[in-house]
Write a protein that holds these residues in place. Structure first.
Motif, PDB file in Angstrom:
ATOM      1  N   GLY A  36      34.789  29.610  30.012  1.00 50.19           N
ATOM      2  CA  GLY A  36      33.633  29.514  31.047  1.00 50.19           C
ATOM      3  C   GLY A  36      33.896  29.526  32.178  1.00 50.19           C
ATOM      4  N   GLU A  37      35.296  28.989  32.325  1.00 49.97           N
ATOM      5  CA  GLU A  37      35.055  28.376  33.794  1.00 49.97           C
ATOM      6  C   GLU A  37      36.293  29.704  34.426  1.00 49.97           C
ATOM      7  OE1 GLU A  37      35.355  25.555  35.599  1.00 49.97           O
ATOM      8  OE2 GLU A  37      34.944  24.485  34.010  1.00 49.97           O
ATOM      9  N   LEU A  38      37.003  30.960  33.578  1.00 50.43           N
ATOM     10  CA  LEU A  38      37.071  31.893  34.006  1.00 50.43           C
ATOM     11  C   LEU A  38      35.865  33.000  34.117  1.00 50.43           C
ATOM     12  CD1 LEU A  38      39.571  33.698  31.751  1.00 50.43           C
ATOM     13  CD2 LEU A  38      40.178  32.849  33.996  1.00 50.43           C
ATOM     14  N   SER A  39      34.596  33.493  33.242  1.00 51.76           N
ATOM     15  CA  SER A  39      32.815  34.041  33.455  1.00 51.76           C
ATOM     16  C   SER A  39      33.091  32.991  35.295  1.00 51.76           C
ATOM     17  CB  SER A  39      32.222  33.278  32.810  1.00 51.76           C
ATOM     18  OG  SER A  39      32.987  34.065  31.062  1.00 51.76           O
ATOM     19  N   ARG A  40      32.360  32.272  34.989  1.00 57.39           N
ATOM     20  CA  ARG A  40      31.490  31.735  36.430  1.00 57.39           C
ATOM     21  C   ARG A  40      33.136  32.135  37.675  1.00 57.39           C
ATOM     22  NH1 ARG A  40      30.966  27.461  32.964  1.00 57.39           N
ATOM     23  NH2 ARG A  40      32.385  26.223  33.506  1.00 57.39           N
ATOM     24  N   SER A  41      33.883  31.484  37.630  1.00 61.58           N
ATOM     25  CA  SER A  41      34.411  31.899  38.841  1.00 61.58           C
ATOM     26  C   SER A  41      34.657  33.580  38.855  1.00 61.58           C
ATOM     27  CB  SER A  41      36.231  31.679  38.626  1.00 61.58           C
ATOM     28  OG  SER A  41      37.348  32.058  39.692  1.00 61.58           O
ATOM     29  N   TYR A  42      35.128  34.735  38.232  1.00 62.83           N
ATOM     30  CA  TYR A  42      35.123  35.527  38.817  1.00 62.83           C
ATOM     31  C   TYR A  42      33.586  36.527  39.162  1.00 62.83           C
ATOM     32  CZ  TYR A  42      39.841  35.166  38.691  1.00 62.83           C
ATOM     33  OH  TYR A  42      40.666  35.367  38.417  1.00 62.83           O
ATOM     34  N   ALA A  73      42.646  37.240  22.609  1.00 65.32           N
ATOM     35  CA  ALA A  73      42.033  39.125  23.891  1.00 65.32           C
ATOM     36  C   ALA A  73      41.030  38.467  25.213  1.00 65.32           C
ATOM     37  CB  ALA A  73      40.747  39.283  22.620  1.00 65.32           C
ATOM     38  N   LEU A  74      41.986  39.274  26.347  1.00 63.05           N
ATOM     39  CA  LEU A  74      41.468  39.139  27.372  1.00 63.05           C
ATOM     40  C   LEU A  74      40.337  41.133  27.397  1.00 63.05           C
ATOM     41  CD1 LEU A  74      41.369  37.874  30.149  1.00 63.05           C
ATOM     42  CD2 LEU A  74      43.259  38.936  30.419  1.00 63.05           C
ATOM     43  N   ARG A  75      39.433  40.424  28.287  1.00 62.38           N
ATOM     44  CA  ARG A  75      38.705  41.642  29.003  1.00 62.38           C
ATOM     45  C   ARG A  75      37.791  41.611  30.546  1.00 62.38           C
ATOM     46  NH1 ARG A  75      36.080  41.379  24.023  1.00 62.38           N
ATOM     47  NH2 ARG A  75      34.918  40.070  24.746  1.00 62.38           N
ATOM     48  N   TYR A  76      37.832  42.534  31.344  1.00 64.93           N
ATOM     49  CA  TYR A  76      37.597  41.906  32.589  1.00 64.93           C
ATOM     50  C   TYR A  76      36.693  43.267  33.383  1.00 64.93           C
ATOM     51  CZ  TYR A  76      37.348  40.631  37.655  1.00 64.93           C
ATOM     52  OH  TYR A  76      36.781  40.361  38.756  1.00 64.93           O
ATOM     53  N   GLU A  92      31.108  35.613  39.958  1.00 65.90           N
ATOM     54  CA  GLU A  92      31.050  34.826  41.612  1.00 65.90           C
ATOM     55  C   GLU A  92      31.523  36.463  42.858  1.00 65.90           C
ATOM     56  OE1 GLU A  92      32.556  31.404  42.673  1.00 65.90           O
ATOM     57  OE2 GLU A  92      30.754  29.797  42.037  1.00 65.90           O
ATOM     58  N   ARG A  93      32.800  36.800  41.899  1.00 62.28           N
ATOM     59  CA  ARG A  93      33.401  37.848  43.214  1.00 62.28           C
ATOM     60  C   ARG A  93      32.896  39.741  42.273  1.00 62.28           C
ATOM     61  NH1 ARG A  93      39.553  35.265  42.343  1.00 62.28           N
ATOM     62  NH2 ARG A  93      39.411  37.574  42.692  1.00 62.28           N
ATOM     63  N   GLY A  94      31.535  39.284  41.476  1.00 63.76           N
ATOM     64  CA  GLY A  94      30.834  40.512  41.421  1.00 63.76           C
ATOM     65  C   GLY A  94      32.415  40.578  39.823  1.00 63.76           C
ATOM     66  N   GLY A  95      32.869  40.329  38.908  1.00 63.05           N
ATOM     67  CA  GLY A  95      33.490  40.091  38.129  1.00 63.05           C
ATOM     68  C   GLY A  95      32.909  39.708  36.665  1.00 63.05           C
ATOM     69  N   VAL A  96      33.067  40.806  35.283  1.00 59.65           N
ATOM     70  CA  VAL A  96      32.729  39.975  34.330  1.00 59.65           C
ATOM     71  C   VAL A  96      34.281  39.621  33.262  1.00 59.65           C
ATOM     72  CG1 VAL A  96      31.735  40.308  32.185  1.00 59.65           C
ATOM     73  CG2 VAL A  96      30.553  41.184  34.292  1.00 59.65           C
ATOM     74  N   ALA A  97      34.893  38.433  32.944  1.00 58.48           N
ATOM     75  CA  ALA A  97      35.255  38.356  32.309  1.00 58.48           C
ATOM     76  C   ALA A  97      35.562  37.849  31.457  1.00 58.48           C
ATOM     77  CB  ALA A  97      36.126  37.104  33.969  1.00 58.48           C
ATOM     78  N   ARG A  98      36.282  37.492  30.054  1.00 59.48           N
ATOM     79  CA  ARG A  98      35.965  36.772  28.659  1.00 59.48           C
ATOM     80  C   ARG A  98      37.411  36.752  28.801  1.00 59.48           C
ATOM     81  NH1 ARG A  98      31.872  37.106  25.244  1.00 59.48           N
ATOM     82  NH2 ARG A  98      32.609  35.274  22.948  1.00 59.48           N
ATOM     83  N   ALA A 133      42.655  47.506  42.285  1.00 65.78           N
ATOM     84  CA  ALA A 133      42.252  46.644  41.243  1.00 65.78           C
ATOM     85  C   ALA A 133      43.377  46.478  40.367  1.00 65.78           C
ATOM     86  CB  ALA A 133      41.810  48.056  40.948  1.00 65.78           C
ATOM     87  N   ASP A 134      44.327  47.074  40.283  1.00 67.90           N
ATOM     88  CA  ASP A 134      45.674  46.584  39.331  1.00 67.90           C
ATOM     89  C   ASP A 134      45.629  45.076  39.873  1.00 67.90           C
ATOM     90  OD1 ASP A 134      45.773  48.582  38.275  1.00 67.90           O
ATOM     91  OD2 ASP A 134      47.604  49.750  39.351  1.00 67.90           O
ATOM     92  N   GLY A 135      45.914  45.033  41.468  1.00 70.65           N
ATOM     93  CA  GLY A 135      46.026  43.529  41.369  1.00 70.65           C
ATOM     94  C   GLY A 135      45.064  42.049  40.417  1.00 70.65           C
ATOM     95  N   GLU A 136      43.665  42.396  40.887  1.00 72.91           N
ATOM     96  CA  GLU A 136      42.979  41.861  40.222  1.00 72.91           C
ATOM     97  C   GLU A 136      43.384  41.714  38.573  1.00 72.91           C
ATOM     98  OE1 GLU A 136      38.148  41.328  40.772  1.00 72.91           O
ATOM     99  OE2 GLU A 136      38.823  43.152  41.558  1.00 72.91           O
ATOM    100  N   ALA A 137      43.432  42.676  38.400  1.00 66.81           N
ATOM    101  CA  ALA A 137      43.765  42.506  36.787  1.00 66.81           C
ATOM    102  C   ALA A 137      45.002  42.008  36.244  1.00 66.81           C
ATOM    103  CB  ALA A 137      44.022  43.926  35.806  1.00 66.81           C
ATOM    104  N   LEU A 138      45.704  42.216  36.756  1.00 70.53           N
ATOM    105  CA  LEU A 138      46.805  40.971  36.938  1.00 70.53           C
ATOM    106  C   LEU A 138      46.441  39.514  37.061  1.00 70.53           C
ATOM    107  CD1 LEU A 138      49.523  43.522  37.834  1.00 70.53           C
ATOM    108  CD2 LEU A 138      49.399  42.790  35.883  1.00 70.53           C
ATOM    109  N   GLU A 139      46.029  39.370  37.915  1.00 73.71           N
ATOM    110  CA  GLU A 139      45.469  37.693  38.248  1.00 73.71           C
ATOM    111  C   GLU A 139      44.555  37.235  37.796  1.00 73.71           C
ATOM    112  OE1 GLU A 139      42.032  36.062  41.566  1.00 73.71           O
ATOM    113  OE2 GLU A 139      43.812  37.246  41.941  1.00 73.71           O
ATOM    114  N   VAL A 140      43.710  38.061  36.673  1.00 76.13           N
ATOM    115  CA  VAL A 140      42.547  37.211  35.870  1.00 76.13           C
ATOM    116  C   VAL A 140      43.930  37.517  34.489  1.00 76.13           C
ATOM    117  CG1 VAL A 140      41.064  38.206  34.319  1.00 76.13           C
ATOM    118  CG2 VAL A 140      40.876  39.088  36.893  1.00 76.13           C
ATOM    119  N   ARG A 141      44.913  38.193  34.149  1.00 74.01           N
ATOM    120  CA  ARG A 141      45.406  38.514  33.327  1.00 74.01           C
ATOM    121  C   ARG A 141      46.239  36.947  33.142  1.00 74.01           C
ATOM    122  NH1 ARG A 141      51.232  39.169  31.010  1.00 74.01           N
ATOM    123  NH2 ARG A 141      51.135  40.169  29.477  1.00 74.01           N
TER     124      ARG A 141
END
Length: 331
Positions: free
Chosen positions: A110-116, A308-311, A118-124, A64-72
């Motif tokens: 928009g690009e982040l939202s579509r990309s994540y 501001a980043l949310r995932y 597909e992996r079951g995440g909600v990014a903003r 989970a930490d790795g995924e959050a750091l990747e989004v950031r």
């Protein structure tokens, strides 16, 4: 006639006088052994279960930490590239620059939202704020119309990032650290309360290497790093990134100016002792355009942005605010 009948067995002869007590003790030992065996087996099972559960939990946290750091990292890198691309396009005003970055962050969201998704995440990702600055470009040696020994790059600066010199090794003066003060091209960072800092670039007269040295208040500088010219037309001196060519060059940007306690001025000194290009993005104290040499070009720019980043996933909820200023020296 003799009596040959067999009578009942003699209990004392078979078991002894304490036979009953001996049999009881044997049974107790047997039962105790069985209890200890069962206990040990149970302990081993529980220990294995605990180790397994801990390993599974740890793997889940690290994942989970790795995924959050990747989004950031994706959001920060994307925003940084967007800021620099906007500034390179030389917008007409700070408002135009800010609007371009805001639109770009919306596209990035928009690009982040579509990309994540597909992996079951909600990014903003959203743009919270921007700080104005100026991007300065020009030739190093072309500033003689005012004063080749003190060509102003920017005045009243609170922060600097992306400050790089692309110099022609063949144009640099040959000297050593003692002669660099008078003979070498250098950048002067004059802090009104913290003294001045000099960053010298010259060809070492002993080995012919392109050398970067650091001095304080006009004192004899200390060489920090050097690279052979190797016939190259240009060598990049990344002052805020603290690199010379393709090599790290730690310590060339003063720690007192990352970030500074108060404003400072940036001057190109002995500018006629080097040929090449200079690029820097600065944040003036007033957030307006900086004062710069007329032979240099200063255009409106975005110095920094806060996003501001949310995932969120089924197992993770991550929210943060990040300041993005690509190419800024570490504090």
């Amino acid at each position: 006639m003799a009596d040959v009948s067999v009578g009942p067995p003699d209990r004392d002869r078979l078991f002894g006088a304490d036979g009953a007590r001996g049999a009881d003790r044997a049974q107790l030992l047997l039962v105790a052994g069985l209890v200890m065996a069962v206990s040990l087996v149970t302990l081993v099972v529980l220990l294995n279960a605990t180790i397994y559960s801990e390993n599974v939990a740890t793997r889940g946290i690290e994942s989970a930490d790795g995924e959050a750091l990747e989004v950031r990292a994706t959001a920060v890198d994307g925003t940084g590239e967007l800021i620099d691309a906007t500034n390179r396009a030389a917008p007409d005003s700070h408002d135009d620059a800010a609007a371009e970055v805001r639109d770009g962050v919306t596209d990035l969201d928009g690009e982040l939202s579509r990309s994540y998704a597909e992996r079951g995440g909600v990014a903003r990702v959203e743009l919270s704020s921007v700080r104005n600055g100026s991007r300065i470009t020009g030739t190093i040696a072309g500033n003689g119309s005012v004063d080749p020994n003190a060509a102003t790059l920017a005045t009243d600066v609170s922060r600097t990032r992306g400050f790089a010199l692309d110099v022609d090794p063949g144009s640099l003066n040959e000297t050593d650290s003692a002669g660099a003060v008078d003979d070498a091209f250098h950048v002067d960072l004059d802090n009104s309360t913290g003294g001045s800092h000099q960053l010298y670039v010259y060809t070492n007269e002993t080995d012919g290497n392109v050398t970067v040295a650091v001095g304080e208040d006009g004192s004899v500088p200390t060489a920090r790093c050097a690279v052979p010219p190797d016939g190259r037309d240009r060598v990049t001196v990344d002052l805020t990134g603290q690199r010379l060519g393709d090599r790290p060059c730690p310590g060339i940007w003063p720690t007192a100016l990352a970030p500074p306690d108060d404003a400072y001025n940036v001057t190109l000194a002995n500018a006629d002792a080097a040929d090449g290009e200079v690029t820097a993005t600065v944040r003036p104290v007033s957030e307006d355009a900086v004062t710069s040499n007329p032979d240099l070009t200063a255009t409106p720019a975005v110095y920094e942005a806060t996003i501001a980043l949310r995932y969120r996933t089924a197992e993770l909820r991550f929210e943060t605010a990040v300041r993005v200023a690509p190419g800024e020296p570490d504090a």
